[in-house]
Design an enzyme around this catalytic site. Structure first.
Site, PDB file in Angstrom:
ATOM      1  NE  ARG A  25      43.127 -49.728  24.844  1.00 25.78           N
ATOM      2  CZ  ARG A  25      41.984 -50.334  25.102  1.00 25.78           C
ATOM      3  NH1 ARG A  25      40.865 -49.777  24.767  1.00 25.78           N
ATOM      4  NH2 ARG A  25      41.973 -51.498  25.685  1.00 25.78           N
ATOM      5  CE  LYS A  34      40.838 -28.611   2.612  1.00 23.23           C
ATOM      6  NZ  LYS A  34      41.876 -29.591   2.362  1.00 23.23           N
ATOM      7  CD  GLU A  91      36.583 -36.901  -0.599  1.00 24.12           C
ATOM      8  OE1 GLU A  91      37.693 -37.004  -0.074  1.00 24.12           O
ATOM      9  OE2 GLU A  91      35.535 -37.212  -0.032  1.00 24.12           O
ATOM     10  CG  HIS A 106      34.645 -30.443   5.400  1.00 26.50           C
ATOM     11  ND1 HIS A 106      35.170 -30.049   6.602  1.00 26.50           N
ATOM     12  CD2 HIS A 106      34.939 -31.760   5.289  1.00 26.50           C
ATOM     13  CE1 HIS A 106      35.754 -31.092   7.186  1.00 26.50           C
ATOM     14  NE2 HIS A 106      35.627 -32.134   6.404  1.00 26.50           N
TER      15      HIS A 106
HETATM   16  C1  BG6 Z   1      36.957 -35.482   6.014  1.00 31.73           C
HETATM   17  C2  BG6 Z   1      35.965 -36.551   5.635  1.00 31.73           C
HETATM   18  O1  BG6 Z   1      36.436 -34.649   7.009  1.00 31.73           O
HETATM   19  O2  BG6 Z   1      37.279 -34.705   4.862  1.00 31.73           O
HETATM   20  C3  BG6 Z   1      36.516 -37.417   4.522  1.00 31.73           C
HETATM   21  O3  BG6 Z   1      35.641 -37.344   6.768  1.00 31.73           O
HETATM   22  C4  BG6 Z   1      36.959 -36.576   3.355  1.00 31.73           C
HETATM   23  O4  BG6 Z   1      35.557 -38.389   4.110  1.00 31.73           O
HETATM   24  C5  BG6 Z   1      37.865 -35.446   3.818  1.00 31.73           C
HETATM   25  O5  BG6 Z   1      37.643 -37.415   2.452  1.00 31.73           O
HETATM   26  C6  BG6 Z   1      38.146 -34.482   2.684  1.00 31.73           C
HETATM   27  O6  BG6 Z   1      39.135 -33.594   3.092  1.00 31.73           O
HETATM   28  P1  BG6 Z   1      40.155 -32.991   2.040  1.00 31.73           P
HETATM   29  O7  BG6 Z   1      40.984 -32.032   2.827  1.00 31.73           O
HETATM   30  O8  BG6 Z   1      40.927 -34.150   1.484  1.00 31.73           O
HETATM   31  O9  BG6 Z   1      39.297 -32.328   1.009  1.00 31.73           O
END
Ligand code: BG6
Length: 509
Positions: free
Chosen positions: A56, A197, A231, A255
């Protein structure tokens, strides 16, 4: 995914124009443009490649290019090559428009015609949805109405869709149905960046290119499997999104189940997209559905409160994050014990866990082997022979580690625990990548091996649906139930202890 050995070189992808919806956003800046820079550096973009960013903001092509140069310089540090950037920058264009306005698509059409000529490109268009998910179906419909996504003899049309793909099973089915009104399944590339990855792709190489792995890769030798995405970061500026999503939706149906799929799948007939995706789907379909009673004993949720991170930083609790309700009941931690109902994995628990603000930042898969069948060392000082453990480190310090017992030198038989350690960086160097390079390159080549089929997305949601249902019916009463900087709620440790196991990284608090 191209399959290269030492004698083969990847070829540039076919010429195409990549249209990025959401070109002014974070994903474009942090992942997409850096990935294109890497592909350009490796010579994997054709001369006839160009980008048209759509958003936008009012921006000239020049101003659009400037959005990225500094990020690239910071990210690449000493590796930044102005010549590579120049070649990419001259291919970046911008088309201003509101995604909901049909006029934006007419302007885009003109931009595309212009770019096709200016870059002597082919009329192949790769549309990348880097927008909030609520806009996906509308953009796809308007693209179709402007006849921009219709495949014609002289060019292909493909669409890359970011996660989240729906917010539960019903919405994912509805989204798939909407997309299929305008696109063939073969035109849709659903991204799960974990599939980009290297280490995730290496799970297949490790299992199927080595003679020693497969014979032991089953319930006969493996006791249990742990899949962890830990994390240490909090929700940062994504509080509003995260309040709706939570750890379970955000990470597990996508994931973590991708990782489970690659670890547990049967060998595919070939590395062809259909064969690989069929095997991943097959094993996910074999995961035992959880009953509501199972959810109470096999799933654990948590939310972090304030705490001290291992680096000494004192951080606020989730409820103190921007965009988050002060009484929020959203989980920032989820763990589930899944069983797989098939011959290979009978009675082998797969424990999945993920959480924010944990004591470490890493993704790993632990294959815990069974004990040896016979205690050969019982008349020696050896008290117990520990079982082997294979750890696939997905990130960081990408690699594979096998721990085993060895004799400690000396006159008596004593055993020590030793590791064989393979580190990617030692063997293959450490070129910075975002994980999106392979995915974008594959989509340009029409190779969908590393993208999710509609079925894979739906089975992921099916598997977590009972957990979502029970958790929303029974709101948590003990949140926050783990401290920032710890290893998560106590109940997650209990989940394994009940079976006689423990997480590889245990609560240090
Ligand atoms: C994303 C999530 O899909 O993957 C995030 O929405 C998360 O919350 C991230 O932090 C983690 O990805 P990576 O590659 O940093 O492990």
């Amino acid at each position: 995914m191209q399959h290269l050995d030492d004698n083969t070189q990847a070829q540039p992808a076919p010429p195409c124009i990549m249209v990025i919806f959401g070109a002014g956003g974070d994903l474009t800046r942090r992942k997409l443009i850096p990935s294109l820079y890497h592909l350009m550096r490796e010579g994997l973009l054709a001369d006839g490649f160009a980008v048209v960013g759509v958003d936008r903001l009012e921006l000239s092509d020049e101003a659009f290019r400037e959005l990225f140069e500094q990020t690239l310089r910071d990210y690449q540090a000493a590796e930044f090559d102005p010549e590579v950037w120049r070649r990419l920058a001259e291919r970046l264009h911008y088309s201003q428009g509101d995604f909901k306005d049909p006029a934006a698509y007419q302007a885009l059409r003109q931009r595309l015609q212009h770019c096709t000529q200016a870059h002597a490109s082919a009329a192949n268009y790769l549309f990348y949805m880097a927008t909030p998910p609520s806009l996906f179906s509308q953009i796809i419909r308007l693209l179709a109405e402007a006849e921009l996504s219709l495949e014609r003899e002289q060019g292909w049309r493909r669409v890359i869709i970011e996660k989240p793909f729906g917010k539960d099973l019903d919405s994912a089915i509805a989204l798939n149905r909407e997309l299929h009104q305008y696109l063939d399944e073969a035109q849709i590339f659903r991204i799960d960046h974990y599939l980009g990855k290297e280490t995730v792709q290496n799970i297949m190489a490790f299992r199927f290119a080595n003679g020693f792995t497969e014979p032991t890769w089953s319930h006969q030798f493996i006791e249990h499997v742990q899949i962890t995405v830990a994390e240490s970061v909090g929700v940062e500026h994504r509080g509003t999104y995260y309040e709706e999503a939570g750890a379970l939706r955000d990470m597990i149906p996508n994931h973590l189940l991708v990782l489970l799929g690659f670890v547990a799948m049967e060998p595919p007939n070939s590395f062809d997209a259909c064969n690989v995706r069929d095997e991943v789907n097959k094993v996910l379909r074999a995961v035992q559905p959880l009953s509501p009673e199972d959810v109470l004993t096999r799933a654990v949720r948590g939310q972090y409160g304030e705490g001290l991170m291992p680096n000494g930083e004192k951080v606020a609790g989730y409820r103190g994050s921007p965009g988050v309700d002060a009484q929020s009941r959203t989980e920032t931690y989820a763990a589930i014990r899944f069983m797989i109902d098939n011959w290979r994995w009978a009675d082998v628990p797969f424990y999945l866990r993920t959480g924010k603000r944990l004591a470490g930042q890493f993704t790993e898969i632990v294959i815990q082997y069974r004990h040896v069948p016979f205690q050969l060392f019982r008349n020696t000082p050896v008290e117990q022979v520990q079982a082997n453990q294979l750890v696939i480190r997905v990130q960081p310090d990408e690699g594979i580690q096998l721990s085993f017992s060895a004799k400690i030198p000396g006159p008596v038989m004593r055993l020590g625990r030793v590791n064989m350690d393979f580190c990617y960086a030692d063997y293959f160097g450490n070129a910075p990548t975002t994980g999106y390079e392979t995915l974008i390159y594959d989509a340009m080549n029409g190779d969908a091996t590393l993208f999710k089929h509609a079925d894979t997305v739906e089975v992921g949601w099916e598997l977590v649906a009972p957990v979502l249902d029970v958790w929303s019916a029974l709101p948590p009463r003990d949140f926050p139930n783990y401290r920032a900087g710890s290893w998560g709620p106590a109940a997650a440790g209990e989940l394994l202890r009940r079976d006689g196991f423990r997480w590889r990284h245990i609560d240090s608090a």
